[in-house]
Design a protein around this motif. Structure first.
Motif, PDB file in Angstrom:
ATOM      1  N   ALA A 299       0.834  -1.207   0.000  1.00 44.84           N
ATOM      2  CA  ALA A 299       0.000   0.000   0.000  1.00 44.84           C
ATOM      3  C   ALA A 299       0.867   1.256   0.000  1.00 44.84           C
ATOM      4  O   ALA A 299       0.621   2.191  -0.757  1.00 44.84           O
ATOM      5  CB  ALA A 299      -0.930  -0.007   1.210  1.00 44.84           C
ATOM      6  N   GLY A 302       2.349   1.683  -3.327  1.00 44.55           N
ATOM      7  CA  GLY A 302       1.393   2.018  -4.367  1.00 44.55           C
ATOM      8  C   GLY A 302       0.882   3.443  -4.238  1.00 44.55           C
ATOM      9  O   GLY A 302       0.758   4.159  -5.225  1.00 44.55           O
ATOM     10  N   ASN A 303       0.595   3.871  -3.015  1.00 39.08           N
ATOM     11  CA  ASN A 303       0.061   5.210  -2.790  1.00 39.08           C
ATOM     12  C   ASN A 303       0.278   5.554  -1.313  1.00 39.08           C
ATOM     13  O   ASN A 303      -0.549   5.229  -0.464  1.00 39.08           O
ATOM     14  CB  ASN A 303      -1.427   5.251  -3.158  1.00 39.08           C
ATOM     15  CG  ASN A 303      -1.997   6.650  -3.108  1.00 39.08           C
ATOM     16  OD1 ASN A 303      -1.411   7.548  -2.503  1.00 39.08           O
ATOM     17  ND2 ASN A 303      -3.138   6.839  -3.753  1.00 39.08           N
ATOM     18  N   GLU A 305       0.168   8.293   0.295  1.00 37.54           N
ATOM     19  CA  GLU A 305      -0.822   9.195   0.893  1.00 37.54           C
ATOM     20  C   GLU A 305      -2.085   8.412   1.277  1.00 37.54           C
ATOM     21  O   GLU A 305      -2.647   8.616   2.364  1.00 37.54           O
ATOM     22  CB  GLU A 305      -1.147  10.310  -0.110  1.00 37.54           C
ATOM     23  CG  GLU A 305      -2.217  11.293   0.335  1.00 37.54           C
ATOM     24  CD  GLU A 305      -1.889  12.018   1.618  1.00 37.54           C
ATOM     25  OE1 GLU A 305      -0.702  12.071   2.000  1.00 37.54           O
ATOM     26  OE2 GLU A 305      -2.833  12.517   2.270  1.00 37.54           O
ATOM     27  N   ALA A 306      -2.504   7.512   0.402  1.00 38.00           N
ATOM     28  CA  ALA A 306      -3.676   6.691   0.720  1.00 38.00           C
ATOM     29  C   ALA A 306      -3.398   5.840   1.948  1.00 38.00           C
ATOM     30  O   ALA A 306      -4.264   5.683   2.821  1.00 38.00           O
ATOM     31  CB  ALA A 306      -4.036   5.803  -0.464  1.00 38.00           C
ATOM     32  N   ARG A 309      -3.612   8.007   5.055  1.00 34.36           N
ATOM     33  CA  ARG A 309      -4.992   8.327   5.424  1.00 34.36           C
ATOM     34  C   ARG A 309      -5.732   7.107   5.951  1.00 34.36           C
ATOM     35  O   ARG A 309      -6.671   7.230   6.709  1.00 34.36           O
ATOM     36  CB  ARG A 309      -5.744   8.866   4.221  1.00 34.36           C
ATOM     37  CG  ARG A 309      -5.364  10.282   3.927  1.00 34.36           C
ATOM     38  CD  ARG A 309      -6.452  10.948   3.139  1.00 34.36           C
ATOM     39  NE  ARG A 309      -5.867  11.904   2.225  1.00 34.36           N
ATOM     40  CZ  ARG A 309      -6.275  12.064   0.974  1.00 34.36           C
ATOM     41  NH1 ARG A 309      -7.252  11.308   0.500  1.00 34.36           N
ATOM     42  NH2 ARG A 309      -5.713  12.949   0.207  1.00 34.36           N
ATOM     43  N   ARG A 427      -5.119   2.314 -18.813  1.00 37.87           N
ATOM     44  CA  ARG A 427      -6.295   2.662 -18.023  1.00 37.87           C
ATOM     45  C   ARG A 427      -7.288   3.448 -18.874  1.00 37.87           C
ATOM     46  O   ARG A 427      -6.933   4.364 -19.585  1.00 37.87           O
ATOM     47  CB  ARG A 427      -5.885   3.492 -16.816  1.00 37.87           C
ATOM     48  CG  ARG A 427      -7.000   3.618 -15.826  1.00 37.87           C
ATOM     49  CD  ARG A 427      -6.521   4.397 -14.625  1.00 37.87           C
ATOM     50  NE  ARG A 427      -5.247   3.873 -14.156  1.00 37.87           N
ATOM     51  CZ  ARG A 427      -4.331   4.628 -13.567  1.00 37.87           C
ATOM     52  NH1 ARG A 427      -4.522   5.910 -13.401  1.00 37.87           N
ATOM     53  NH2 ARG A 427      -3.215   4.090 -13.145  1.00 37.87           N
TER      54      ARG A 427
ATOM     55  N   TYR B  98     -12.313  11.622  -0.414  1.00 31.21           N
ATOM     56  CA  TYR B  98     -11.702  12.813  -0.986  1.00 31.21           C
ATOM     57  C   TYR B  98     -11.681  12.710  -2.505  1.00 31.21           C
ATOM     58  O   TYR B  98     -11.814  11.626  -3.078  1.00 31.21           O
ATOM     59  CB  TYR B  98     -10.287  12.997  -0.441  1.00 31.21           C
ATOM     60  CG  TYR B  98     -10.293  13.335   1.020  1.00 31.21           C
ATOM     61  CD1 TYR B  98     -10.539  14.625   1.437  1.00 31.21           C
ATOM     62  CD2 TYR B  98     -10.088  12.350   1.973  1.00 31.21           C
ATOM     63  CE1 TYR B  98     -10.581  14.931   2.790  1.00 31.21           C
ATOM     64  CE2 TYR B  98     -10.119  12.647   3.325  1.00 31.21           C
ATOM     65  CZ  TYR B  98     -10.365  13.947   3.723  1.00 31.21           C
ATOM     66  OH  TYR B  98     -10.412  14.248   5.061  1.00 31.21           O
ATOM     67  N   ASP B 100      -9.260  12.872  -4.539  1.00 33.60           N
ATOM     68  CA  ASP B 100      -8.225  12.018  -5.128  1.00 33.60           C
ATOM     69  C   ASP B 100      -8.456  10.542  -4.783  1.00 33.60           C
ATOM     70  O   ASP B 100      -7.652   9.687  -5.145  1.00 33.60           O
ATOM     71  CB  ASP B 100      -6.835  12.474  -4.702  1.00 33.60           C
ATOM     72  CG  ASP B 100      -6.623  12.338  -3.200  1.00 33.60           C
ATOM     73  OD1 ASP B 100      -7.500  11.774  -2.520  1.00 33.60           O
ATOM     74  OD2 ASP B 100      -5.585  12.790  -2.707  1.00 33.60           O
ATOM     75  N   ALA B 102      -7.806   8.375  -2.797  1.00 36.01           N
ATOM     76  CA  ALA B 102      -6.896   7.646  -1.906  1.00 36.01           C
ATOM     77  C   ALA B 102      -7.010   6.139  -2.079  1.00 36.01           C
ATOM     78  O   ALA B 102      -7.251   5.399  -1.129  1.00 36.01           O
ATOM     79  CB  ALA B 102      -7.150   8.051  -0.449  1.00 36.01           C
ATOM     80  N   LEU B 103      -6.854   5.674  -3.309  1.00 36.37           N
ATOM     81  CA  LEU B 103      -6.805   4.236  -3.557  1.00 36.37           C
ATOM     82  C   LEU B 103      -5.388   3.865  -3.993  1.00 36.37           C
ATOM     83  O   LEU B 103      -4.715   4.657  -4.643  1.00 36.37           O
ATOM     84  CB  LEU B 103      -7.783   3.855  -4.676  1.00 36.37           C
ATOM     85  CG  LEU B 103      -9.260   4.125  -4.414  1.00 36.37           C
ATOM     86  CD1 LEU B 103     -10.068   3.868  -5.673  1.00 36.37           C
ATOM     87  CD2 LEU B 103      -9.774   3.270  -3.271  1.00 36.37           C
ATOM     88  N   ALA B 104      -4.965   2.682  -3.624  1.00 35.00           N
ATOM     89  CA  ALA B 104      -3.659   2.186  -4.075  1.00 35.00           C
ATOM     90  C   ALA B 104      -3.881   1.372  -5.357  1.00 35.00           C
ATOM     91  O   ALA B 104      -4.543   0.339  -5.338  1.00 35.00           O
ATOM     92  CB  ALA B 104      -2.998   1.333  -3.001  1.00 35.00           C
ATOM     93  N   ASP B 105      -3.319   1.877  -6.446  1.00 34.64           N
ATOM     94  CA  ASP B 105      -3.519   1.262  -7.764  1.00 34.64           C
ATOM     95  C   ASP B 105      -3.056  -0.193  -7.829  1.00 34.64           C
ATOM     96  O   ASP B 105      -3.577  -0.983  -8.600  1.00 34.64           O
ATOM     97  CB  ASP B 105      -2.715   2.040  -8.821  1.00 34.64           C
ATOM     98  CG  ASP B 105      -3.538   3.152  -9.419  1.00 34.64           C
ATOM     99  OD1 ASP B 105      -4.715   3.271  -9.029  1.00 34.64           O
ATOM    100  OD2 ASP B 105      -3.005   3.893 -10.252  1.00 34.64           O
ATOM    101  N   GLN B 160     -15.722   3.576 -11.764  1.00 37.59           N
ATOM    102  CA  GLN B 160     -15.564   2.388 -10.927  1.00 37.59           C
ATOM    103  C   GLN B 160     -14.691   2.676  -9.714  1.00 37.59           C
ATOM    104  O   GLN B 160     -14.953   2.199  -8.612  1.00 37.59           O
ATOM    105  CB  GLN B 160     -14.952   1.254 -11.764  1.00 37.59           C
ATOM    106  CG  GLN B 160     -15.908   0.686 -12.802  1.00 37.59           C
ATOM    107  CD  GLN B 160     -15.222  -0.297 -13.728  1.00 37.59           C
ATOM    108  OE1 GLN B 160     -14.059  -0.138 -14.072  1.00 37.59           O
ATOM    109  NE2 GLN B 160     -15.937  -1.326 -14.130  1.00 37.59           N
ATOM    110  N   ARG B 161     -13.648   3.494  -9.947  1.00 37.60           N
ATOM    111  CA  ARG B 161     -12.773   3.852  -8.827  1.00 37.60           C
ATOM    112  C   ARG B 161     -13.557   4.633  -7.778  1.00 37.60           C
ATOM    113  O   ARG B 161     -13.424   4.402  -6.579  1.00 37.60           O
ATOM    114  CB  ARG B 161     -11.593   4.689  -9.323  1.00 37.60           C
ATOM    115  CG  ARG B 161     -10.689   3.934 -10.258  1.00 37.60           C
ATOM    116  CD  ARG B 161      -9.870   4.888 -11.095  1.00 37.60           C
ATOM    117  NE  ARG B 161      -8.785   5.476 -10.353  1.00 37.60           N
ATOM    118  CZ  ARG B 161      -7.600   4.908 -10.209  1.00 37.60           C
ATOM    119  NH1 ARG B 161      -7.350   3.758 -10.774  1.00 37.60           N
ATOM    120  NH2 ARG B 161      -6.656   5.472  -9.516  1.00 37.60           N
TER     121      ARG B 161
END
Lengths: 428, 268
Positions: A299, A302-303, A305-306, A309, A427, B98, B100, B102-105, B160-161
């Protein structure tokens, strides 16, 4: 294609009328799984494919070029032992790379730790378990230091570890002493790379590994299937089990042949270093794929910041990744010490790190973070070891060896970068 | 405005999920929120509208505990509460989606939905129960567009996200879901999907705060509209009592006929 899958889903899944997720049902067919895999490749996620191709192509190439020497049990056992320090170092790097960081000091950390090991064994004369623990603890402490500079102070890992790359070479030099080489004759340490598991025990281990793997995979498939969870088609699970079993038994059989050049000596069995690598592979795969810590590593990579949070302590994850990297570097150093039966002042310098980074990246770990597995280190490490070993057999000049290995790393990094671009454009 | 009567419930009789009274917030010398009063009701979509800089983001970050308020009271389900950090808000059942997302791709749908709150059995991740719960939640929200809950988020479309991010918020028995411009970057069909989802969130009993700049979205899905003007709540009314022109006036000038701020309120 999409119309086919739709009708297949409608036909096969009337029991869940309202829900979507038709993919979770129609992927159960081999066709669906193959399509899924092709889509994954096209989206830029090559997984283990380049490394496996590399092993096969390079294997064939060196067999053709050196038919008498490359594909012999003696050389293959050498090759495996050569690969173990690279693989273990690369396994540690996978954790750091998963975060999108880099540890340029991992190689020289392995040097510092092996110097600690050697001096404790030779100068102080402690028992080997204490020396080994001290070496790994040294690695862990270095990892806390590196990880804190990166995670808490916020210096880019590239700079921190570049500085440490230089600094730790000095530390190794200081521990070993100018110009000296410390010979390590401790039997247990030496045995790691130079002695073999008795043939019978080797076979028992092989059977245990293959059977447990099969049992685990089948049990997982069974429980996923019975609870209606997403799962692979049984055919693929069985195919994977057969493949793994074939590799395990094939390698065991090859290493169980008496490979001594002189008839008087008996040289057969799996080198001790190999089961050590297998154990590390299993433990690290478990940590990455089945524990919260592993999930959080992905995680953060991958992100970040996510992850932050979501309440994940990102700093802690960063520090721990460096601790794991440096601790595995220590184990890598112990394996290298065993192979050379000595520690030199330049241990872990030179191309050690380049090999390990190359191994991880060739194996499929991304330099951009978020994608990678422990097994990548094994597959990529084998590719690197085959290159080094094969070029050695060909008697290629030393300069070419450097150029070729550097070129392979660049190639792997290019594949990684292009795959990432593809994934971004794929994507919708 | 096709069927406003069905949506015009009598929320004033219900207890608000969240109730802000006289909330002030400053950043240094700049006062961003002035004496904010706002009530958010269960089963109701409240559209939070306002121009850029009106204080929408600050307001939701205060509710989320990211920017604790300077003065005023916050009541959650009738109880006064202190929101001093995101964890305080999460514990009460306040979830913010939020912009953006805040999901991990690199993680799949299930892994993202449970990120940071993974279910475990001993030291093992309990993948089976997480997958089932994720699928249940998505099914409850009538999400039909996902092919697999084990799909990587990187392979999902924008709508979807957004869906996954909203489902993630719902998974936690949340009572109040705040959505920050969920339709901002979406096409027509995907906007439709997300608006449907917002409606279903409210229909399943959640209090929903929905930030948007799009008037079509407001009248499509909201039950109430709260307009912010320069850090003040210009109006907080049922959607049936206003029309589009009035909402735009409230956004741009803080007043619209009888509605809105008294002219002298903006003097200080």
């Amino acid at each position: 294609m999409s119309s086919n899958t739709l009708t297949a889903a409608e036909a096969s899944g009337p029991h869940k009328p309202a829900a979507g997720f038709e993919g979770d049902r129609h992927d159960n067919t081999v066709g669906g799984a193959v399509r899924g895999y092709v889509n994954k490749l096209r989206a830029g996620d090559l997984g283990a494919l380049p490394a496996i191709l590399g092993i096969v192509v390079l294997g064939i190439l060196f067999t053709v070029l050196r038919p008498d020497t490359f594909l012999t049990p003696l050389n293959l056992s050498n090759l495996l032992v050569q690969s173990t320090p690279i693989i273990v170092l690369a396994m540690g790097l996978v954790f750091v790379l998963l975060l999108g960081e880099i540890d340029l000091s991992a190689g020289v950390v392995s040097g510092v730790c092996s110097a600690v090991l050697a001096q404790l064994l030779v100068q102080v004369g402690v028992a080997w378990p204490i020396a080994v623990l001290a070496a790994i603890a040294t690695g862990a402490v270095i990892g806390v230091f590196t990880g804190s500079l990166v995670g808490m102070v916020g210096i880019p890992s590239f700079v921190v570890t570049l500085a440490l790359f230089l600094g730790f070479q000095g530390v190794t030099l200081r521990i070993i002493g100018q110009g000296g080489t410390v010979p390590v004759r401790e039997p247990v340490i030496r045995a790691l790379a130079n002695e073999n598991v008795p043939v019978t025990i080797g076979w028992i281990l092989a059977v245990v590994v293959a059977v447990s793997y099969a049992a685990f995979e089948l049990w997982r498939w069974r429980s996923q299937q019975s609870r209606g969870l997403a799962h692979q088609p049984l055919v693929l699970v069985v195919a994977r089990i057969v493949l793994i079993a074939a590799v395990v038994f094939g390698v065991t059989a090859l290493l169980s042949v008496d490979r001594a050049l002189a008839a008087a000596i008996d040289l057969a069995g799996i080198p001790y270093a190999v089961p050590l690598v297998v154990v590390l592979l299993l433990v690290l795969t478990f940590v990455l794929s089945r524990t919260t810590f592993g999930r959080h590593i992905y995680a953060v990579g991958g992100n970040a910041e996510a992850a932050r949070r979501a309440g994940i302590n990102v700093t802690r994850i960063r520090v721990l990744a460096f601790v794991i990297s440096s601790s595995l570097a220590a184990i890598s150093g112990i394996l290298a010490t065993s192979r050379l039966s000595s520690v030199t002042p330049d241990a872990g310098a030179g191309n050690t790190l380049l090999y390990a980074v190359g191994a991880a990246v060739i194996g499929g770990t991304s330099l951009f973070g978020g994608r990678g597995k422990a097994r990548d280190a094994v597959l990529g490490g084998l590719v690197i070891a085959i290159i080094a070993n094969g070029l050695g057999l060909l008697g290629v000049a030393a300069y070419l060896n450097f150029v070729i290995t550097g070129g392979v790393l660049l190639l792997a990094a290019s594949v990684d970068a292009l795959a990432r671009r593809r994934a971004a454009t794929a994507r919708r | 405005m096709s069927a406003p009567d069905q949506r015009t419930t009598t929320p004033t009789l219900e207890r608000p999920t969240l109730s802000l009274r006289g909330v002030n917030k400053s950043f240094g010398a700049v006062q961003v929120l002035h004496d904010v009063h706002l009530d958010v009701y269960p089963g109701t979509v409240t559209a939070l509208v306002g121009d850029n800089g009106a204080g929408k983001s600050t307001l939701i970050k205060s509710i989320a505990g990211i920017h604790p308020i300077d003065s005023g009271t916050v009541e959650f389900e009738g109880e006064p509460v202190q929101l001093n950090g995101p964890r305080d808000a999460a514990r009460l059942g306040i979830e913010v989606v939020y912009q953006d997302l805040a999901l991990a791709d690199n993680l799949d749908v299930v892994q993202n939905m449970f990120l940071g709150r993974e279910r475990k059995r001993g030291i093992l991740l309990d993948e089976a129960s997480m997958e089932e719960a994720a699928r249940d939640t998505l099914a409850k929200l009538s999400v039909r567009t996902l092919k697999s809950v084990r799909q990587l988020v990187s392979s999902l479309s924008g709508g979807q996200r957004q869906t996954v991010a909203i489902a993630k918020a719902v998974l936690w028995e949340s009572k109040l879901v705040i959505l920050d411009e969920p339709t901002a970057a979406l096409g027509v069909a995907q906007t439709r999907q997300v608006l449907d989802l917002v409606r279903r969130l409210a229909d399943t009993g959640h209090a929903v705060v929905f930030i948007t700049h799009n008037m079509v979205d407001v009248f499509e899905v909201a039950d109430r509209v709260a307009a912010l003007y320069l850090g003040r709540v210009a109006a907080d009314v049922p959607i049936s009592e206003v029309d589009r022109t009035q909402v735009i006036e409230l956004i741009t000038s803080g007043r619209s006929g009888e509605l809105g701020l008294a002219p002298d309120a903006l003097e200080d």
